[in-house]
Motif scaffolding. Structure first.
Motif, PDB file in Angstrom:
ATOM      1  N   THR A 127       0.833  -1.196   0.000  1.00  0.00           N
ATOM      2  CA  THR A 127       0.000   0.000   0.000  1.00  0.00           C
ATOM      3  C   THR A 127       0.867   1.246   0.000  1.00  0.00           C
ATOM      4  O   THR A 127       2.014   1.239   0.469  1.00  0.00           O
ATOM      5  CB  THR A 127      -0.913   0.029   1.230  1.00  0.00           C
TER       6      THR A 127
ATOM      7  N   ASP B  44      -1.320   6.492   1.509  1.00  0.00           N
ATOM      8  CA  ASP B  44      -2.764   6.699   1.663  1.00  0.00           C
ATOM      9  C   ASP B  44      -3.515   5.386   1.872  1.00  0.00           C
ATOM     10  O   ASP B  44      -4.750   5.379   1.951  1.00  0.00           O
ATOM     11  CB  ASP B  44      -3.326   7.440   0.454  1.00  0.00           C
ATOM     12  N   GLY B  45      -2.784   4.257   1.937  1.00  0.00           N
ATOM     13  CA  GLY B  45      -3.422   2.960   2.145  1.00  0.00           C
ATOM     14  C   GLY B  45      -3.982   2.335   0.895  1.00  0.00           C
ATOM     15  O   GLY B  45      -4.539   1.234   0.943  1.00  0.00           O
ATOM     16  N   LEU B  46      -3.840   3.005  -0.249  1.00  0.00           N
ATOM     17  CA  LEU B  46      -4.379   2.469  -1.494  1.00  0.00           C
ATOM     18  C   LEU B  46      -3.397   1.485  -2.122  1.00  0.00           C
ATOM     19  O   LEU B  46      -2.184   1.581  -1.936  1.00  0.00           O
ATOM     20  CB  LEU B  46      -4.674   3.600  -2.476  1.00  0.00           C
TER      21      LEU B  46
ATOM     22  N   SER C 289     -13.268  -3.184  -6.647  1.00  0.00           N
ATOM     23  CA  SER C 289     -12.713  -2.396  -5.548  1.00  0.00           C
ATOM     24  C   SER C 289     -13.016  -3.083  -4.227  1.00  0.00           C
ATOM     25  O   SER C 289     -14.129  -3.593  -4.034  1.00  0.00           O
ATOM     26  CB  SER C 289     -13.301  -0.979  -5.546  1.00  0.00           C
ATOM     27  N   VAL C 290     -12.051  -3.114  -3.326  1.00  0.00           N
ATOM     28  CA  VAL C 290     -12.242  -3.762  -2.033  1.00  0.00           C
ATOM     29  C   VAL C 290     -11.704  -2.858  -0.931  1.00  0.00           C
ATOM     30  O   VAL C 290     -10.862  -1.989  -1.158  1.00  0.00           O
ATOM     31  CB  VAL C 290     -11.512  -5.129  -1.972  1.00  0.00           C
ATOM     32  N   ARG C 291     -12.197  -3.062   0.270  1.00  0.00           N
ATOM     33  CA  ARG C 291     -11.741  -2.321   1.442  1.00  0.00           C
ATOM     34  C   ARG C 291     -11.397  -3.328   2.542  1.00  0.00           C
ATOM     35  O   ARG C 291     -12.211  -4.191   2.872  1.00  0.00           O
ATOM     36  CB  ARG C 291     -12.830  -1.363   1.940  1.00  0.00           C
ATOM     37  N   ILE C 292     -10.195  -3.228   3.089  1.00  0.00           N
ATOM     38  CA  ILE C 292      -9.737  -4.160   4.116  1.00  0.00           C
ATOM     39  C   ILE C 292      -9.315  -3.361   5.341  1.00  0.00           C
ATOM     40  O   ILE C 292      -8.592  -2.366   5.229  1.00  0.00           O
ATOM     41  CB  ILE C 292      -8.543  -5.009   3.617  1.00  0.00           C
ATOM     42  N   THR C 293      -9.758  -3.797   6.520  1.00  0.00           N
ATOM     43  CA  THR C 293      -9.415  -3.127   7.777  1.00  0.00           C
ATOM     44  C   THR C 293      -8.545  -4.047   8.622  1.00  0.00           C
ATOM     45  O   THR C 293      -8.889  -5.214   8.836  1.00  0.00           O
ATOM     46  CB  THR C 293     -10.688  -2.750   8.564  1.00  0.00           C
TER      47      THR C 293
END
Length: 339
Positions: A18, A21-23, A71-75
């Motif tokens: 990443t 910006d975490g992207l 698109s995905v979002r991971i925490t």
């Protein structure tokens, strides 16, 4: 990553880092996607000091993989400590053993080797180990590795492991194996996967695995494999004209050395015609595959414009014929395709 069968591990298809910006953007190399025997895909994210997280394809996905451009979002959450105790077959502490999480309770994919290895820990003099990964009830499979007892896996039920669970190792034997065939070239460099388990085990069921590659004479050896019901999968190349009838549930008992022979059989050609019921019209584009008891499916072939096919099968055994029906012979019912 993708599950690799029958090796019981994840194959990394691609990786990236990443930005500030975490992207991230991830593209899997084309040659990685053509690896044989790949199962469910998963997207893993991990960083020291955080709990690893992963994204799975939706349950209703038509493909085992993610859609291109998705698109995905991971925490990443804080880690949770899980404590276990490793014991030898006599119930004494097994010091210095490696313990790693390899599968989570609600997942469809093994952890990547690099992640599992980084999160693994060695047992202390009392056999205890603390894994800063996820809660014990979230873990489905733990893998232990030691010089004295080889690799042994421990499986939990749907509720996962209990905090402080004890993992008791099984006695091991040495395997001396050989693959045989009428063509010496067919037995060289064949990957062989071995797995044993206890049929009557309750929760924390053990399943122990090993792998080897045969030499020029088809010989292979496994220095340490846990006793139990043994299954063996020789993984011959897809274009090989030989196959082995898979060995399953062969009971291993304590012994200094156990000899195993795996005979290969030359495949034969089976020819036929696929016709439409009623009219007798030949069907073009139907997939045909033959399998035998204890044998994985052989490669599908397509019928010609005359409905003809030529497939491979093991000789001298009961065979099952499997058909992949052309879309023209399917109908849509409540979103489910049926024949």
């Amino acid at each position: 990553v993708a599950d690799s069968l029958p090796s019981q591990r994840a194959v990394t298809l691609g990786k990236t880092r990443t930005g500030t910006d975490g992207l991230f953007r991830l593209v899997a190399p084309a040659d990685e996607l053509t690896i044989r025997n790949l199962g469910w895909r998963a997207l893993w994210a991990h960083k020291p000091g955080f709990r690893p997280a992963r994204i799975l394809p939706p349950d209703d996905a038509k493909s085992l993989a993610f859609e291109s451009g998705q698109s995905v979002r991971i925490t990443l959450d804080p880690p949770i400590a899980s404590t276990f105790r490793l014991l030898d077959p006599q119930g004494m502490p097994a010091a210095g053993g490696k313990v790693a999480v390899v599968f989570l309770n609600d997942g469809r994919s093994f952890l990547p080797d690099e992640l599992s290895d980084r999160l693994s820990q060695r047992t202390d003099a009392a056999g205890r180990v603390v894994l800063s990964v996820v809660s014990p009830e979230s873990i489905r499979v733990l893998r232990t590795t030691s010089s004295a007892y080889g690799t042994q896996d421990f499986y939990a039920d749907d509720e996962g492991f209990k905090a402080g669970a004890e993992l008791k190792l099984s006695p091991v034997v040495s395997i001396e194996g050989r693959i045989t065939a009428d063509d010496p070239n067919a037995v060289r460099g064949v990957p062989v996967y071995l797995r044993t388990y206890h049929k009557d085990s309750p929760q924390l069921t053990g399943q122990w695995q090993a792998e080897a590659i045969s030499d020029d004479q088809g010989r292979f050896s496994i220095p340490k494999l846990a006793i139990g019901a043994l299954s063996i999968w020789p993984d011959l190349p897809e274009d090989s004209r030989y196959r082995a009838v898979r060995i399953e549930d062969l009971e291993l008992v304590p012994a200094s050395r156990t000899p195993i022979e795996i005979p290969l059989k030359r495949l034969i050609h089976v020819r036929g015609i696929v016709r439409e019921r009623g009219s007798g019209k030949p069907i073009e584009g139907a997939g045909v595959c033959l399998s035998s008891p204890g044998q994985v499916f052989l490669r599908f072939v397509q019928t010609s414009s005359e409905g003809r096919y030529e497939a491979l099968a093991l000789p001298g055994s009961t065979s099952y014929l499997h058909l992949s029906v052309p879309k023209a012979y399917l109908k849509q019912v409540s979103g489910i395709e049926t024949v």
